[in-house]
Design an enzyme around this catalytic site. Sequence first.
Site, mmCIF file in Angstrom:
data_model
loop_
_atom_site.group_PDB
_atom_site.id
_atom_site.type_symbol
_atom_site.label_atom_id
_atom_site.label_comp_id
_atom_site.label_asym_id
_atom_site.label_seq_id
_atom_site.Cartn_x
_atom_site.Cartn_y
_atom_site.Cartn_z
ATOM 1 N N PHE A 280 1.079 -1.185 -0.055
ATOM 2 C CA PHE A 280 -0.154 -0.012 -0.115
ATOM 3 C C PHE A 280 0.911 1.243 0.080
ATOM 4 C CE2 PHE A 280 -2.602 3.459 1.644
ATOM 5 C CZ PHE A 280 -3.733 3.367 1.015
ATOM 6 N N ASP B 218 9.209 2.701 1.765
ATOM 7 C CA ASP B 218 7.780 3.504 2.242
ATOM 8 C C ASP B 218 7.533 3.189 3.872
ATOM 9 O OD1 ASP B 218 5.362 4.329 2.988
ATOM 10 O OD2 ASP B 218 4.272 3.714 1.088
ATOM 11 N N LYS C 209 2.412 9.538 8.178
ATOM 12 C CA LYS C 209 1.638 9.412 9.366
ATOM 13 C C LYS C 209 2.033 10.008 10.682
ATOM 14 C CE LYS C 209 -1.286 5.881 7.491
ATOM 15 N NZ LYS C 209 -1.041 5.096 6.255
HETATM 16 C C1 LIG Z 1 -1.092 5.318 4.800
HETATM 17 C C2 LIG Z 1 0.062 5.008 4.014
HETATM 18 C C3 LIG Z 1 0.267 5.666 2.711
HETATM 19 C C4 LIG Z 1 -0.749 6.647 2.253
HETATM 20 O O1 LIG Z 1 -0.639 7.997 3.263
HETATM 21 P P1 LIG Z 1 -1.656 9.010 2.895
HETATM 22 O O2 LIG Z 1 -1.411 10.086 3.888
HETATM 23 O O3 LIG Z 1 -3.073 8.549 3.131
HETATM 24 O O4 LIG Z 1 -1.596 9.573 1.539
HETATM 25 C C5 LIG Z 1 1.548 5.203 2.032
HETATM 26 N N1 LIG Z 1 2.263 4.105 2.242
HETATM 27 C C6 LIG Z 1 1.999 3.574 3.593
HETATM 28 C C7 LIG Z 1 2.926 2.266 3.784
HETATM 29 C C8 LIG Z 1 0.681 3.852 4.350
HETATM 30 O O5 LIG Z 1 0.419 3.113 5.607
#
Ligand SMILES: *Cc1c(COP(=O)(O)O)cnc(C)c1O
Length: 401
Positions: A128, A215, A244
Amino acid sequence: MQQALMRTYGRLPVSFERGEGAWLWDEHGNRYLDALSGIAVCGLGHAHPAVTRAIQEQAARLLHTSNLYGIPLQERLAGDLCRLSGMERVFFCNSGAEANETAIKLARLWGHSRGVDVPTILVMENAFHGRTMAALTATGNRKAQQGFEPLVEGFLRIPFDDLDAVDLAAREHGNIVAVLVEPVQGEGGIRVPAPGYLQGLRERCDANGWLLMLDEVQTGIARTGAWFAFQHENLVPDVMSLAKGLGNGVPIGACLARGAAAELMQPGSHGTTFGGNPLATRAAQAVVDTVDRYALPHRAAELGERIRAGFRQRLEGVQGVRDIRGKGLMLGIELDRPCGELVKQALAARVLINVTAERVIRLLPPLILSDAEADDLVDRVATLISDFLGRSPGPGEAGGS
Ligand SMILES: *Cc1c(COP(=O)(O)O)cnc(C)c1O
């Protein structure tokens, strides 16, 4: 008036008015234990005084000027993030998706600088990375992509936690320029790769001249028991995305880079109106300072051990419980059957949890939990799971007698 909102979310029938630490209160005054932290955002819990003070002071002083001008708060935060991570330069934005878009654009600049016309990024099944078009393409979830085609070119998907698949891709595709991967898959079901996986990726990136892009939007800022999840192993990525937990609820994202990757962007290459404004960077600075002051990476590791041990004691060997796993305060309990309805049952029991990948209970509690709160959390969630398993038909019995 939900009629005035796009139907993007299946919301639970509750709204909260106030929060403090690991607790939230709804409009009727009911108190809930928050084991989700706004999806790994409020690592310091709700209404943390250091963050509140930083926001209040900064709001009264200066909110925004744009990136046409110097922003000392951005420079200071960037310096601290680099010192903590071993990275060298930072681009601030407003979300995880934007941080990943920046990483993807870096990979393309990197590829073109090496004469690769169609630079391709290796991405993982069940990954994700966000909802903007390139981040969505990198995301390994067909349901999330459905209806939004055409997707973006330049991605090649392989299984997660599989170094042989990386070697095969390296042999068969000449256009790969980078690997984009979560150190622990979050939405994908709290999947912790085998020890050595990230290091194996690092070696392959070095051997092939690819960028290793992590990420850490969900794993970063102490969530897994280290400042950044890659620090559990002996490597440093070329690019890392954060969001986050960085602002404890104030929107901020960051893309960090090191070495050649840090020199790719030039004036005019990329930008954002809001990214890194004084309010967001001041809030994030308060988060970083607080995480540092209270040694929360260490505390998250300790709490994670305690909670996992608690769940093992309560649930190990219970019929229907497949796995209890995680790293630090990124916790997953996998069942043998879909368990989405647990979220509502938990709400009724006044505890906020999440279910992802259909059968994985995901917990992302705040890093500031007390031991007693951690034990309370285990007790409530273990009871919910035992009750649920006692009532619901197992995978072999569904629709049966
Ligand atoms: C939540 C998340 C995203 C996306 O972040 P947003 O602030 O919602 O755009 C990307 N990568 C990972 C691993 C995430 O958990």
